[in-house]
Structure formats: structure tokens, C-alpha cells
Scaffold this motif. Structure first.
Motif, PDB file in Angstrom:
ATOM      1  N   THR A 244       0.858  -1.266  -0.018  1.00  0.00           N
ATOM      2  CA  THR A 244       0.105  -0.028   0.038  1.00  0.00           C
ATOM      3  C   THR A 244       0.816   1.421   0.034  1.00  0.00           C
ATOM      4  N   GLU A 245       1.903   1.296   0.781  1.00  0.00           N
ATOM      5  CA  GLU A 245       2.665   2.462   1.113  1.00  0.00           C
ATOM      6  C   GLU A 245       3.464   2.668  -0.446  1.00  0.00           C
ATOM      7  N   ALA A 246       3.844   1.422  -1.068  1.00  0.00           N
ATOM      8  CA  ALA A 246       4.626   1.503  -2.224  1.00  0.00           C
ATOM      9  C   ALA A 246       3.625   2.287  -3.436  1.00  0.00           C
ATOM     10  N   ALA A 247       2.633   1.838  -3.392  1.00  0.00           N
ATOM     11  CA  ALA A 247       1.501   2.051  -4.330  1.00  0.00           C
ATOM     12  C   ALA A 247       1.256   3.697  -4.165  1.00  0.00           C
ATOM     13  N   ARG A 248       1.341   4.173  -2.800  1.00  0.00           N
ATOM     14  CA  ARG A 248       0.901   5.438  -2.697  1.00  0.00           C
ATOM     15  C   ARG A 248       2.086   6.336  -3.172  1.00  0.00           C
ATOM     16  N   GLU A 249       3.258   5.701  -3.224  1.00  0.00           N
ATOM     17  CA  GLU A 249       4.362   6.659  -3.507  1.00  0.00           C
ATOM     18  C   GLU A 249       4.716   6.756  -5.037  1.00  0.00           C
ATOM     19  N   SER A 250       4.427   5.470  -5.723  1.00  0.00           N
ATOM     20  CA  SER A 250       4.716   5.451  -7.158  1.00  0.00           C
ATOM     21  C   SER A 250       3.281   5.685  -8.008  1.00  0.00           C
ATOM     22  N   ASP A 251       2.288   5.688  -7.311  1.00  0.00           N
ATOM     23  CA  ASP A 251       0.742   5.822  -8.032  1.00  0.00           C
ATOM     24  C   ASP A 251       0.877   4.817  -9.330  1.00  0.00           C
ATOM     25  N   PRO A 252       1.090   3.337  -9.183  1.00  0.00           N
ATOM     26  CA  PRO A 252       1.334   2.753 -10.294  1.00  0.00           C
ATOM     27  C   PRO A 252       0.192   2.362 -11.148  1.00  0.00           C
ATOM     28  N   ASN A 253       0.069   1.991 -12.418  1.00  0.00           N
ATOM     29  CA  ASN A 253      -0.808   1.621 -13.406  1.00  0.00           C
ATOM     30  C   ASN A 253      -1.599   0.359 -12.858  1.00  0.00           C
ATOM     31  N   GLU A 254      -0.653  -0.237 -12.239  1.00  0.00           N
ATOM     32  CA  GLU A 254      -1.237  -1.809 -11.882  1.00  0.00           C
ATOM     33  C   GLU A 254      -0.380  -2.223 -10.852  1.00  0.00           C
ATOM     34  N   ILE A 255      -0.850  -3.289 -10.241  1.00  0.00           N
ATOM     35  CA  ILE A 255      -0.314  -3.912  -9.059  1.00  0.00           C
ATOM     36  C   ILE A 255       0.112  -5.267  -9.225  1.00  0.00           C
TER      37      ILE A 255
ATOM     38  N   ASP B 240      -6.531  -9.709  -1.819  1.00  0.00           N
ATOM     39  CA  ASP B 240      -7.798  -8.942  -1.446  1.00  0.00           C
ATOM     40  C   ASP B 240      -7.568  -7.787  -0.740  1.00  0.00           C
ATOM     41  N   ARG B 241      -6.739  -7.872   0.427  1.00  0.00           N
ATOM     42  CA  ARG B 241      -6.427  -6.633   1.477  1.00  0.00           C
ATOM     43  C   ARG B 241      -5.499  -5.720   0.729  1.00  0.00           C
ATOM     44  N   ILE B 242      -4.827  -6.007  -0.093  1.00  0.00           N
ATOM     45  CA  ILE B 242      -4.106  -5.065  -1.039  1.00  0.00           C
ATOM     46  C   ILE B 242      -5.333  -4.425  -1.970  1.00  0.00           C
ATOM     47  N   ARG B 243      -5.930  -5.379  -2.573  1.00  0.00           N
ATOM     48  CA  ARG B 243      -7.011  -4.730  -3.555  1.00  0.00           C
ATOM     49  C   ARG B 243      -7.882  -3.460  -2.628  1.00  0.00           C
ATOM     50  N   LYS B 244      -8.353  -4.042  -1.597  1.00  0.00           N
ATOM     51  CA  LYS B 244      -8.948  -2.903  -0.884  1.00  0.00           C
ATOM     52  C   LYS B 244      -8.168  -1.575  -0.463  1.00  0.00           C
ATOM     53  N   ALA B 245      -7.085  -1.663  -0.279  1.00  0.00           N
ATOM     54  CA  ALA B 245      -6.343  -0.683   0.475  1.00  0.00           C
ATOM     55  C   ALA B 245      -5.556   0.155  -0.629  1.00  0.00           C
ATOM     56  N   ALA B 246      -5.202  -0.231  -1.612  1.00  0.00           N
ATOM     57  CA  ALA B 246      -4.541   0.405  -2.816  1.00  0.00           C
ATOM     58  C   ALA B 246      -5.516   0.758  -3.833  1.00  0.00           C
ATOM     59  N   THR B 247      -5.206   1.860  -4.858  1.00  0.00           N
ATOM     60  CA  THR B 247      -6.190   2.256  -5.729  1.00  0.00           C
ATOM     61  C   THR B 247      -5.980   1.926  -7.161  1.00  0.00           C
ATOM     62  N   ALA B 248      -4.921   0.850  -7.311  1.00  0.00           N
ATOM     63  CA  ALA B 248      -4.667   0.496  -8.780  1.00  0.00           C
ATOM     64  C   ALA B 248      -5.131  -0.836  -8.980  1.00  0.00           C
ATOM     65  N   PRO B 249      -5.411  -1.196 -10.183  1.00  0.00           N
ATOM     66  CA  PRO B 249      -6.222  -2.499 -10.300  1.00  0.00           C
ATOM     67  C   PRO B 249      -4.979  -3.624 -10.170  1.00  0.00           C
ATOM     68  N   ILE B 250      -5.258  -4.885  -9.603  1.00  0.00           N
ATOM     69  CA  ILE B 250      -4.501  -5.869  -9.417  1.00  0.00           C
ATOM     70  C   ILE B 250      -4.394  -7.043 -10.168  1.00  0.00           C
ATOM     71  N   ALA B 251      -3.362  -7.523 -10.386  1.00  0.00           N
ATOM     72  CA  ALA B 251      -3.196  -8.708 -11.158  1.00  0.00           C
ATOM     73  C   ALA B 251      -2.463  -9.733 -10.228  1.00  0.00           C
ATOM     74  N   HIS B 252      -3.156 -11.079  -9.848  1.00  0.00           N
ATOM     75  CA  HIS B 252      -2.448 -12.213  -9.081  1.00  0.00           C
ATOM     76  C   HIS B 252      -1.727 -13.174 -10.046  1.00  0.00           C
ATOM     77  N   VAL B 253      -0.735 -13.520  -9.534  1.00  0.00           N
ATOM     78  CA  VAL B 253       0.083 -14.746 -10.510  1.00  0.00           C
ATOM     79  C   VAL B 253       0.390 -15.725  -9.370  1.00  0.00           C
ATOM     80  N   VAL B 254      -0.182 -16.686  -9.649  1.00  0.00           N
ATOM     81  CA  VAL B 254       0.039 -17.593  -8.977  1.00  0.00           C
ATOM     82  C   VAL B 254       1.361 -18.714  -9.104  1.00  0.00           C
ATOM     83  N   VAL B 255       2.098 -19.087  -8.587  1.00  0.00           N
ATOM     84  CA  VAL B 255       3.393 -19.709  -9.116  1.00  0.00           C
ATOM     85  C   VAL B 255       3.428 -21.200  -8.216  1.00  0.00           C
TER      86      VAL B 255
END
Lengths: 204, 890
Positions: free
Chosen positions: B697-708, B727-742
Motif C-alpha cells: 500500500t505504501e509503495a502504491a501511494r508513493e509511485s501511483d502505479p498503473n497496476e499492481i 484482497d487486502r491490497i486490492r482494498k487498500a490500494a487504488t490501482a488494479p491488481i493482477a494475481h500471479v500464482v506460482v
């Protein structure tokens, strides 16, 4: 269009907005263009009907066999009324430009009285024409053209009436008179259309 | 019910009652017989009822206040903007709200029109009567065409342009926001009059409403005539508004040659609307007067002329075709330039060709009347002008193709629609040239060839372009991204459906099947049933579209303010834009399509903190990647590389560290960064202490990313997923989220490691030694690389003997232990035990691995021997010797 190097500087603030034409007047001119096309469509109908009876005598015959008779002389007087009203309105605007609000009010009153007289004379003409819109195609076209024009005169009178009221409230000044100017454009248009109509329907 | 709707209800009912009273009194006063004439009462009630509704909803309040001399403020913005969705259902003066109101309203009517089309196709699925008799069928097709043309295809572009054009021009709103609101509210009046005619006897004279058929219709015909007047008033008012906006509201520096093509398209279309629409108004007045007043405009034996109607009607309705196409051309120009990442080819030719189309469009109307019995000398001139129109249209076609040529094409959904438009519209244009030629037209007049032509033109030119526009600007309008997957489904189903439905109609028409007839010769059965299937596909596609709109608007990914990297001004404000679009007037400094030109700018917007600073073409927008254990995995690296192919993003890797070993994470990160750098991906990375959600969340606030992008192990193995981190990042941050399962195996491996330099470590005695892992780790920390540990064993003869086997096993075990220890600390390493003496084995290994560096790890004298063997085989490859004995000793 000027393509001079733009002044870019965040700290120096806002760029200058170029002075453009008054959007309200542009719109009125466009609206008048649109109205002109409406009359053009009605004139088209009129000329098709006229062309359709080109081989008969002109004016064409009514359903009862008598030719359509239009009171040209009376209408000429009426036309003079309407044309004069355009000049009186112009005079009123000139008085306003000189800062004379009273002169504007006088000009508007004369214009409205002349326009009202035109409308009443026109209605009186309808009552004594001797044919109805249902008669033949020509009468339909005649009533439609003059009727649409009459409706426009009425709208013009309402607009000028509102301007008159605003003039009494001293709303207009030599620097601000957009509604008045727009209204006068409209009134001149109504006037010009009538001159066309008079020539094309009554005279030719 | 809100105050406004109650007022609208009373306004409508009151006006209808008043009109009854008015007509009754007038008829009584002038002695008309009979006193009751439904047609007259209906017409006046329809007209005044519509105006009463407009008064009730509040369209005239401001002007009436002015007329009454009330103290009104021009700066009254109380009807501007919305704060919840319910306010979309009342009068609003914000062009953005009106744009959405327009789109919702027109698509509502489009659904009805589409339903009519499906009913038509169902009736035509087989010869004979299926669901409707001839009269009802005529009603269906009249309703279909009327809704689609007057309240969908014409005004829908008003919706799109209403939303985006003022922003594109750098304006705060349209020139006349209140007139804008009135233009919109004309539309439901018109549309519901058309729909209401279903209950009063459907009009069945098609949208062309030729007399004498139209003179005979029922109340439905009157409603059609009135509806056209209201729709026409709406068009004219909007067009005047657009022109005033384009002429007077352009931002400083936006010369007409720096205006986006959509501005040109809307301007030219508006001129057409202003000067052509009055002709359909005139034609409908005349038919109405014939029907309800008993005039004789279209009664030949009373001196009337039926052909006259067709001239007046088509003098509007041919330019109307361009009213339905030109804005679409504008949209396509925006979309193609953006997604081909190239300046629009022939900007001025594009603009002038639209002007040429508009001018010529006024001189072709009679090509609709070649067989009508009009003056025959008019045919050839009209044929020539018609064919000449193909020239400016061709200029546009080639310019679009030339824009695509050697562009960096991104196939996103809007671009798909644009490409679909090019094909579909080209088909329609070509059959149009056929139809423009008099002999061909006489042959196929009123057959399905014409139906095929007009649907190719309007599907391609209006429907595809509208969809392109909606997919393009939906993120701007709503702040949400549409689903690309559903968008692709929607496009392909529509595209295939279009061809399936309309392509066979060419053949059908040439074979002589007449249009607008509910039955047909049985030999056309197969073809007709194929077309019906195609039309059902179109229906399904439309359902997918609406599903996509609703779901994405409600819960789609948040849209960044410039998802497509457009250059025009609407992309320099947030999504959705603020109430008055710009906090300060922007300064335009260049053309709108300078894609790929270094340092080219379209405009400077003076509110840098609002949108993250000044934008340039080579600016890359940040994408935040959050991962820890999965940093080096193939899945994550592939994910990053596929995004990188867009050429639009820079990547910021953040590895949150909780209780795990910070050094290990650091090493993984360094490896990943080196791999990404090897693949030409611009990425930075850092390790951050703290809980993953806080860090992200902090990083997203700083760099205002297009996507996480968040990469985790599968649900059952991931410590993060057990705490629902994504899901918690999705709620806290403002950018769209992609989840990669490894997958767990992948997480341990080093993905894409071929990008790293290969370092070969040679060790025999030292394999099990404590120092070896340290040596490798230090080298890995100094410079990320992948390591291969080679252990050449000088085995005693015989090599299958027990001694040899024992040594082999011991070496293997030691190797496995070392490699595992290294891998678990984030080093990319493999190991191999070889069966030959160093002098034999090393040349083989060096040949196979082609290392960039060789490290000899030996113990005292053994190190020297190994180094000699290696140097002999290494050639130019640098060889470094480390004596582990000394390290251990020291």
C-alpha cells in the motif's frame, strides 16, 4: 491561425484565453441558418406544386373553378410595415450604443407595434381570402408558408417583448446587449423571409 | 419519485388536458364539424404533452426565470454533476453526465430496435407466416428502422462527443450547458413517442414514411411524425451547441489544425445537422397537415405531388447517412492512431475529406429515387456526384491503412472494433458504388441488395465505431476498465454475426428477393435461416456487451487516467474527470497525434500534482510487482515480460521482508533484476521491512502505479494467501491488481535464467567443504549469475568397483547438499558430478556450458592442479582460483 511559440511556464500561471466571437450570437446565426432551411423545404414544396400546375393558368383554379386571388396591395402595405420595423429596431439599438436606454425602449415599442399590426393584418387577410387550407394543394402551400412565417413573427414579438422588459429593468448597456442583438438578428431574419415570401408567392 | 418526476408527470398530463380543451374550444368557436376528431386532438396533445414534460423535468426553468425578470445567477451550478447514480435520472447540466445520459438512453432504444430486428428475422426464418401477419411485420420493420436511426445512430454520437469533446478541446463544459440538457431531454420524448405508437396502432410506412401510405396511417403515424420533430429539435440544438463550443471554447494554442479529428468530425456533422434536419421537419409537417388538417400536398388530383415528399425527405435523409458516419470516422481516427502508436496519416486530408463528404452529401439525394418517376434528367448528375463521394471516403480509408502501416499495433478491444469497421464499412462502401450507378440501381432497387448495403454501412460506420468509442472511453467515463476477455467475445460474435446476417443478402437481392415483405419464395429458405442464426448471434453479443458494462462498472478494475497512452487532452485528467474537467486552462503546444516523436507534446496542463507531472511519449508508467519467495519464478518473469512488450511500463519490484532472511530476499531480488535487465526490461527493486499489505500500500501511494502485480505460491502453500493478502491490497490500494500464482517447483527454479551470465565452479575435494557455498554466494552477491558446480572425479580403476561407487555416491550427496543450501538462499545454481579426471572432464564441461567465468575452488595443492587443467581448456575465459584451504586456515 497563429502558430507562434506558446508561452509555457508553470510558475507564471494561467495562459491567456484568446478572445473569441460571442458564442450566443454564433448560435443565433446558426439557428437562423437552420430556420432558413426549414423555409427552404416549404418553398421547395411550394415550387413543386407550382411546377405541377405549370401548364394551367397562374394563379391556379380553386376547387370551385375560380382562380386564387391574393390581396397584393394590402400585403404590400403590410410588407412595408414589417420592413420599417426592422429599421426602427436598428434605430433603437443605435440609441443604446449611444447610452440612451430611453431611445432603445422607444425603438422597441415602435417595432413591436409594427410587428403586431403586421400579424393582425395577416390574420384579417386569412379571414377574407375566400379559400381554406383544404381547398387545393396551392392553398395548403400558401397557408403553410404564411402560417409558419406568422408563427415566427409571433416568436419574434415575444423575444422583443422580453427584451423590452429587460430594457425597462436597465439590463442592457452599450457594452452588454447580447440578448437584444440575438433577438434583433432573429427579427431581421423574419423580415427578410417575408420579403422573399412576398415576392415569390404574391408577386411572381 | 423525486420532485422533478412528479412535476414532469403533472406537466405532461396538464399539457395534454390543456391541449384537449384548447382544440375543443377552437373547434367550437370556428364551427368545425365534428367536434371530436381523434387525429387532431392526438397531434396537439402529443406536441404540447412533450413540451409539458420538458417543462416539468426542469428544462425551461432558467429561461422562464429570465423571462419573468427573476434574479437568476449565471453561475448557478446546482444542476451540475452527480454524487450518486439516482441523479442521472434528473436534469443535469454537466456535459459528462449528459453524455452518459445520452449513451444510456440511446442504448435503451437500441435494445428495442434490436428486439424488433430479431422479431423480423424470426418471421423471416422460414417462408410463410411464423409470428406476425403482414401488417404487424411492417410495424416491426418500421419501428426497427425508426428507433435505430432517429434515436440511436444519430444521437448516440452526440453522447460520445458530449462526454469527450469538451475535454479534448480543453474546455470546462459545452458552450451552453442548459441548452445541452434540453437537447438530451428531447430524446426520451421522441423515443417514447415511437414506442408508444405500439399501443395506438403501429405505423407501418417504414422510417421513410412516404405518402400516400403515410397519409393514411393511424395515430401511430402521428406519433412518428411528432417524434421525428422532437428528435430533430434535439439534433439541431446539440449541433448548434457543438459548433459554438468548437468555435469559441478551444483551449489557448489549440488552432483548428491542432484539434483532434473527432473535433473536426463533430463540427462537420453539426453543420450537416443544422442545415439538413429542417428538411425532414418540413416533410413531416406536410404529411401531418395532409393527414389531420386535410391539406392536399400529396393528393395528385388536387394539384399535389408525391415525388415532392421524396425530394424533401431525402434532402435530409441522405446527409443524415453522413450524420451517422462522420462522427464514427472521427472516433476511428482517434483509436487507430492511439493503438498503432503512430501520428495519424494525412491529418489535413482527413479533415478536408470530411468537409468534402459533407458538401457533396448535399448533392446526391436523388440517387434514392432513380426508380421513383422523378425528372429523369436528374439521374446522371446524381449518379456522378454519388460516385465522386467515394473519392474523399477513399482518402480516409487509405489514410487509416497508412496509419496502421508499420505501426506498433496493440490489439486491444477498441482497436479490434476499429479494424472490424475498416472491413465492414469497406464492404458497404463498395456496394454503395454499385448502387450509385443508375442501371444497377434500377435492377436491384427495393431488393435485399439495398438492405445488405445499408446494414454494412451502418453496422460498420455507426455500430462498430460506437463500440470502438465506448470501449476506448469507458475507462475515462467511469474510472473502471472493461473486461478485455468479454470485449473480445463481444467483438468476434458481432463480427461473425454481421457477416453471417448481411453477406448473403447481396446474393438474395441480386436474385430478386424484395425487401420489406414478410414472406418470400421457398428457394430463399436456406439463406434466410442462416441470416436468422446470424442475427441471433448479434443478439447474444449484445447481451455480453451489456453484461460487461454492468459488471465492469460495478466491480471492474480501477482505470488509470491514461490506460491507452493517448495524447489528447481527455487523457491528461483523472478518470473520471473532475467536475469542471480542468483546474486551470490547459495550454496546447502541438498536434494531437505525435506518437513516437521524442519530446513532442500536445498540451501542458497546469495542475501537475493532480496527475503525476508532465507526460512525454517515452515516459513509462510504473507497474508495481510485489513478491518474495516467488521472485525468481518463471511465471512471474513471464508475466512481467509480457507486459513489457507493450513498451509502456517501467516495473518496480518490492520484496516485503517479515521474519525471513533479508539477505536471501535481497539475493533473489538481485537475480530477478539481472534476469529482467538481460531481457531488456526496465525494472528497479527494493527490499522493504514490514507486513506485505502495508508495504504494498505504501509503495502504491508513493509511485501511483498503473497496476499492481502480486505473485504468491498456490493457496495451500502460500503464507500470504492464508492471510488473504491479495484482497487486502486490492482494498487498500487504488490501482488494479493482477494475481500471479506460482507453482512451488517453479518458485525454487530460476526462470529465464538464460539471460544471466554462466559461471562455472570447479571443485572436487571442496564440494563438501564449508567455504564453497560462501564463495559462490559472495560471487552471486557481487554480480548476479547462474552457477554450475562441476566436480570431475579422478576415480580409481575399475570405475564400476566398490571404491569408485562409494566416491561417486559421496560426491553426489555432497553436491546435492551444497546446491540445495545455495538454492535455498536464493542463488541460481546447478551441480554435476563428472566421471573423468579434470584434464579430460573440464574441456568437455567448458565446451558444453560455455561459461563466461571459471572459478576453481580447491584445497591447497589440489587447487593448483585443477587450475592448470582448467586453464589449459579455458582458452580466453578468465579463470580464478580460490584456495579453500587458506580460507579455512585463515
Amino acid at each position: 491561425m497563429a502558430t507562434t511559440a506558446p508561452h509555457v511556464g508553470g510558475a507564471t500561471g494561467q495562459p491567456e484565453q484568446k478572445k473569441h466571437m460571442n458564442p450566443a450570437l454564433i448560435s443565433m446565426l446558426l439557428f437562423i441558418g437552420s430556420e432558413l432551411m426549414l423555409f427552404a423545404s416549404l418553398f421547395t414544396a411550394y415550387f413543386f406544386i407550382r411546377y405541377g400546375v405549370a401548364n394551367e393558368t397562374w394563379p391556379p383554379l380553386k376547387a370551385d373553378g375560380q382562380p386564387f386571388q391574393l390581396p397584393v396591395l394590402m400585403t404590400l402595405v403590410n410588407t412595408i410595415f414589417l420592413v420599417t420595423s426592422s429599421f426602427t429596431l436598428w434605430w433603437g439599438e443605435k440609441r443604446l450604443a449611444a447610452g440612451d436606454n430611453k431611445g432603445l425602449i422607444r425603438g422597441l415599442w415602435v417595432t413591436i407595434i409594427l410587428g403586431g399590426a403586421f400579424l393582425l393584418i395577416q390574420l384579417n387577410e386569412y379571414a377574407h381570402l375566400g379559400f381554406t387550407p383544404q381547398d387545393r394543394a396551392f392553398s395548403g402551400a400558401f397557408y403553410t408558408l404564411t402560417g409558419f412565417h406568422g408563427a415566427h413573427v409571433l416568436v419574434g414579438l415575444i423575444v422583443l417583448g422580453l427584451c423590452l422588459r429587460r430594457a425597462y429593468m436597465r439590463d442592457f448597456s452599450p457594452s452588454y446587449h447580447t440578448p437584444l442583438t440575438a433577438g434583433s438578428y432573429y427579427w431581421h431574419f423574419v423580415d427578410i423571409v417575408w420579403v422573399l415570401l412576398f415576392i415569390l408567392v404574391y408577386l411572381v | 419519485m423525486s420532485y422533478w418526476w412528479i412535476r414532469a408527470f403533472y406537466g405532461t398530463v396538464g399539457a395534454v388536458l390543456f391541449s384537449f380543451l384548447l382544440v375543443f374550444l377552437l373547434r367550437a368557436a370556428f364551427g368545425f364539424e365534428p367536434l371530436w376528431d381523434g387525429a387532431v386532438y392526438g397531434a396537439v396533445a402529443g406536441l404540447l404533452g412533450g413540451i409539458g414534460f420538458l417543462w416539468g423535468i426542469g428544462c425551461f426553468d432558467f429561461w422562464l426565470g429570465w423571462a419573468k425578470g427573476a434574479d437568476i445567477s449565471h453561475e448557478d451550478h446546482s444542476f451540475h454533476g452527480v454524487s450518486n447514480w439516482k441523479q442521472y435520472f434528473r436534469l443535469n447540466t454537466d456535459h459528462k453526465v449528459i453524455g452518459i445520459q445520452y449513451l444510456a438512453m440511446t442504448f435503451f432504444f437500441m435494445l428495442w430496435g434490436g428486439l424488433m430486428a430479431l422479431l423480423i428475422r424470426t418471421e423471416l426464418a422460414a417462408p410463410g407466416q411464423q409470428i406476425a401477419d403482414g401488417e404487424t411485420y411492417n410495424g416491426f420493420l418500421s419501428m426497427h428502422a425508426t428507433l435505430m436511426i432517429f434515436v440511436f445512430a444519430v444521437p448516440v454520437f452526440g453522447g460520445i462527443a458530449n462526454y469527450v469533446l469538451p475535454i479534448m478541446l480543453g474546455a470546462k463544459d459545452m458552450a451552453f450547458p442548459r441548452l445541452n440538457a434540453l437537447s438530451f431531454w428531447f430524446l426520451p420524448v421522441a423515443g417514447f413517442m415511437f414506442l408508444a405508437s405500439m399501443f395506438t396502432g403501429m405505423f407501418s410506412s417504414a422510417w421513410t414514411a412516404y405518402p400516400p401510405l403515410a397519409s393514411q396511417g393511424t395515430m401511430g403515424q402521428t406519433l412518428f411524425e411528432l417524434g421525428v420533430q422532437f428528435a430533430g429539435a434535439s439534433s439541431i440544438a446539440t449541433a448548434i451547441n457543438f459548433l459554438a463550443t468548437i468555435i469559441t471554447m478551444r483551449a489557448p494554442g489549440m488552432t483548428i489544425w491542432r484539434m483532434p479529428i473527432l473535433g473536426w468530425a463533430t463540427g462537420v456533422t453539426s453543420v450537416l445537422v443544422v442545415f439538413a434536419t429542417p428538411f425532414i421537419a418540413g416533410s413531416q409537417f406536410l404529411t401531418m397537415f395532409d393527414r389531420i388538417m386535410g391539406t392536399n400536398f400529396f393528393v395528385p388530383d388536387q394539384g399535389g405531388d408525391v415525388i415532392m415528399y421524396q425530394h424533401i425527405f431525402w434532402f435530409y435523409s441522405h446527409p443524415a447517412v453522413y450524420i451517422m458516419l462522420l462522427p464514427g470516422f472521427g472516433i476511428i481516427s482517434e483509436v487507430i492512431a492511439t493503438f498503432a502508436r503512430k501520428p495519424l496519416f494525412g491529418y489535413r486530408a482527413m479533415a478536408f475529406s470530411m468537409v468534402a463528404i459533407a458538401v457533396l452529401g448535399f448533392g446526391v439525394w436523388a440517387h434514392h429515387m432513380f426508380v421513383s418517376g422523378m425528372a429523369s434528367w436528374l439521374r446522371v448528375p446524381m449518379m456522378i456526384t454519388t460516385i465522386i463521394i467515394a473519392v474523399p471516403t477513399g482518402v480516409k480509408m487509405w489514410s487509416w491503412l497508412a496509419t496502421l502501416w508499420q505501426g506498433k499495433i496493440h490489439i486491444k478491444t477498441p482497436m479490434l472494433w476499429a479494424l472490424g469497421f475498416l472491413f465492414t464499412f469497406l464492404m458497404g462502401g463498395l456496394s454503395g458504388v454499385f448502387l450509385g450507378v443508375v442501371p444497377v440501381d434500377i435492377q436491384v432497387s427495393d431488393t435485399y441488395f439495398v438492405t445488405a448495403h445499408l446494414h454494412y454501412v451502418l453496422y460498420g460506420g455507426s455500430v462498430y465505431t460506437v463500440f470502438a468509442g465506448i470501449y476506448y472511453w469507458f475507462p475515462k467515463m467511469t474510472g473502471k476498465m472493461l473486461s478485455e476477455r468479454l470485449g473480445h467475445w463481444h467483438f468476434w460474435l458481432t463480427f461473425v454475426g454481421t457477416q453471417l446476417t448481411f453477406l448473403p443478402m447481396h446474393w438474395q437481392g441480386l436474385q430478386g428477393m424484395p425487401r420489406r415483405v414478410s414472406d418470400y419464395d421457398p428457394r430463399f429458405e436456406t439463406v434466410n435461416s442462416i441470416e436468422t442464426v446470424g442475427s441471433y448471434m448479434l443478439g447474444v453479443a449484445t447481451i455480453i456487451f451489456f453484461y460487461n458494462i454492468v459488471v465492469s462498472w460495478k466491480s471492474g478494475a480501477k482505470a488509470p487516467w491514461n490506460p491507452w497512452r493517448g495524447k489528447t487532452l481527455e487523457w491528461m485528467v483523472s478518470s473520471p474527470p473532475p467536475l469542471f474537467n480542468f483546474d486551470a486552462v490547459p495550454q496546447v503546444v502541438g498536434g494531437p497525434y505525435q506518437y513516437g516523436i521524442p519530446d513532442a507534446r500536445h498540451a501542458v496542463v497546469f495542475a501537475p500534482e493532480e496527475f503525476g507531472g508532465e507526460l512525454k511519449e517515452d515516459t513509462r508508467f510504473p507497474v508495481l510487482v510485489v513478491a518474495n519467495e516467488t521472485l525468481t519464478s518463471q511465471a512471474l518473469i513471464d508475466e512481467v515480460r509480457s507486459r513489457n512488450a507493450d513498451g509502456l511500463w517501467s516495473f518496480e519490484l518490492v520484496a516485503p521482508v517479515g521474519d525471513d532472511d533479508r539477505e536471501v530476499v535481497q539475493r533473489r531480488l538481485a537475480t530477478t533484476l539481472a534476469i529482467l535487465a538481460g531481457h531488456g526490461v526496465a525494472a528497479t527493486g527494493r527490499v522493504a521491512e514490514g507486513d506485505v499489505v502495508d508495504v504494498a500500500t505504501e509503495a502504491a501511494r508513493e509511485s501511483d502505479p498503473n497496476e499492481i502485480v502480486v505473485a504468491t505460491l498456490p493457496l495451500s502453500q502460500s503464507r500470504w494467501m492464508q492471510r488473504d493478502v491479495v484482497d487486502r491490497i486490492r482494498k487498500a490500494a487504488t490501482a488494479p491488481i493482477a494475481h500471479v500464482v506460482v507453482p512451488a517447483d517453479d518458485a525454487r527454479a530460476i526462470g529465464g535464467a538464460s539471460a544471466l551470465p554462466m559461471v562455472m565452479v570447479v571443485a572436487t575435494e571442496a564440494i563438501g567443504a564449508e567455504g564453497l557455498a560462501t564463495v559462490v554466494r559472495t560471487r552471486a552477491d557481487a554480480q548476479p549469475a547462474r552457477f554450475t558446480v562441476v566436480a570431475p572425479l579422478d576415480l580409481p580403476e575399475p570405475r564400476w568397483g566398490a571404491d569408485a561407487n562409494e566416491r561417486r555416491r559421496a560426491a553426489g550427496e555432497a553436491m546435492t547438499a551444497t546446491v540445495n543450501a545455495l538454492v535455498s538462499t536464493g542463488v541460481a545454481v546447478e551441480g554435476q558430478v563428472m566421471d573423468d579426471a579434470p584434464s579430460v572432464a573440464l574441456p568437455l564441461a567448458i565446451g558444453a556450458y560455455a561459461p563466461s567465468r571459471i572459478i576453481i575452488a580447491g584445497i591447497n595443492g589440489e587447487a593448483r592442479a585443477l587450475a592448470e587443467a582448467a586453464e589449459a581448456a579455458a582458452g580466453d575465459t578468465p579463470v580464478e582460483t580460490v584456495n579453500l584451504g587458506q580460507i579455512a586456515g585463515a
